[in-house]
Design an enzyme around this catalytic site. Structure first.
Site, mmCIF file in Angstrom:
data_model
loop_
_atom_site.group_PDB
_atom_site.id
_atom_site.type_symbol
_atom_site.label_atom_id
_atom_site.label_comp_id
_atom_site.label_asym_id
_atom_site.label_seq_id
_atom_site.Cartn_x
_atom_site.Cartn_y
_atom_site.Cartn_z
ATOM 1 N NE ARG A 23 -4.564 -0.646 0.120
ATOM 2 C CZ ARG A 23 -4.383 -1.552 -0.329
ATOM 3 N NH1 ARG A 23 -3.717 -2.318 -1.546
ATOM 4 N NH2 ARG A 23 -5.852 -2.352 -0.770
ATOM 5 C CG HIS A 56 -2.855 0.052 -6.646
ATOM 6 N ND1 HIS A 56 -3.289 0.622 -5.605
ATOM 7 C CD2 HIS A 56 -3.197 -0.913 -6.059
ATOM 8 C CE1 HIS A 56 -3.386 -0.240 -4.275
ATOM 9 N NE2 HIS A 56 -3.751 -1.697 -5.119
ATOM 10 C CD GLU A 58 -2.268 4.111 -5.292
ATOM 11 O OE1 GLU A 58 -1.833 2.755 -4.723
ATOM 12 O OE2 GLU A 58 -3.433 3.404 -5.037
#
Ligand code: 8YV
Length: 331
Positions: free
Chosen positions: A240, A287, A269
């Site tokens: 993450r 991602h 993000e």
């Protein structure tokens, strides 16, 4: 309007899989990918009995305050830092994730990133596309061999273990650090030795992050941790954004206190720290570590199974297979 319970699906997924809900639910699937504000989420959740959401949907007390019929939020992801589990539980709402179905896919991708950055594939490809290739110099584009280099894994859950199991084929010794040490049998299967965090940082040639984002793991890799790493080391993050202090990482890379990084996830993000965008020794992706066709389908199917099960349907009727707060069912 039918008397069926209602499910909201926050993004386009796989129509044939979501169709399994249709005999029992009135399904509303958002037709395009979008980012919802808290107020927009609250408005969409109000009146729903179930929701299938993704990591962009941050759901806490405010978002479910008006969702008086909501019984389950099924997350399309194994990580669930987007959900305030305590708030959902307090409101009597079940939550589920997509544990396990993505382990192998994410582990494959983690290795792809590690190999890609070690052999400078991103920079070399960019150079070729830009038309610079006239002759390949024998001593250009020199990367790192994997064999004999130490793979360190921070976070040795199911994904970390799947990453570790692949290391034998590359001839890499594995060390790991985790909140709790694995049982001896699992350590043997992964050929992985437990070390404390400081030793992990000091000894890893490749440091792979595979830990969830929690209040305790935020900035688990910051300036102090980066300072302990070898200047020749490579950092890989498929976990993450937020477990790494991206500003500290960018500055370590700029000052060559770290050799390279491969990052699939970022703090804030979809924004990426501008210094990371500028550097050639950083491999970046948006991602997508779980984004294989089979795995994204399996994730969708598992979210659907959790919703079906909570309402007493499907193969797991009454027992949502990956529920995160099972005590909600008992109350
Ligand atoms: C995302 C992930 O779910 O499972 C996780 O925790 O981060 C990914 O698999 C995926 O990118 C969909 O948002």
């Amino acid at each position: 309007m039918s008397g069926k319970p209602r499910v909201w699906v926050s993004r386009p997924t796989f129509a044939d899989i979501v169709a399994r809900l249709e005999p029992y639910f009135e399904v509303t699937e958002e037709p395009v990918e979008q980012v919802f504000s808290g107020a927009e989420l609250a408005a969409r959740l109000a009146g729903q009995d179930a929701a299938i959401v993704g990591l962009k949907e941050r759901i806490g007390a405010a978002e479910v305050a008006a969702a008086t019929r909501l019984r389950i939020v099924a997350n399309l992801g194994v990580g669930y830092d987007n959900l305030d589990l305590a708030a959902l539980s307090a409101a009597g709402i079940a939550a589920s994730n997509t544990a396990d179905v993505l382990n192998e896919s994410v582990a494959d991708y983690a290795w792809a990133m590690m190999l890609g950055v070690a052999r400078r594939m991103n920079a070399a490809e960019r150079w070729l596309r830009e038309g610079h290739w006239h002759a390949t110099e024998f001593t250009a584009w020199l990367g790192l061999d994997m064999r004999g280099r130490t793979l360190g894994i921070l976070g040795m859950g199911r994904i970390g273990q799947a990453i570790a199991r692949r290391a034998a084929g590359f001839g890499m010794p594995v060390i790991y650090h985790n909140r709790s040490r694995l049982p001896a049998g699992d350590e043997r299967e992964c050929h992985a030795g437990y070390v404390d965090k400081e030793r992990l940082l000091r000894e890893s040639d490749f440091l792979m992050l595979a830990l969830p984002l929690t209040a305790q793991t935020r900035h688990a890799i910051g300036a102090a941790e980066l300072a302990l790493m070898k200047p020749s080391a490579v950092l890989v993050n498929v976990a993450r954004g937020g477990v790494v202090d991206d500003a500290a990482l960018a500055s370590a890379l700029r000052q060559q206190r770290l050799a390279a990084a491969a990052l699939d996830v970022f703090e804030g993000e979809p924004l990426v720290h501008p210094d990371l965008l500028r550097q050639d020794n950083v491999l970046l992706s948006p991602h997508i570590a779980s984004a294989s066709r089979d795995t994204r389908r399996a994730m969708t199917a598992l979210a659907v199974d959790n919703v079906l099960a909570l309402f007493g349907h499907g193969p797991h009727a009454g027992r949502p297979p990956t529920i995160l707060n099972p005590h909600v069912l008992a109350s």
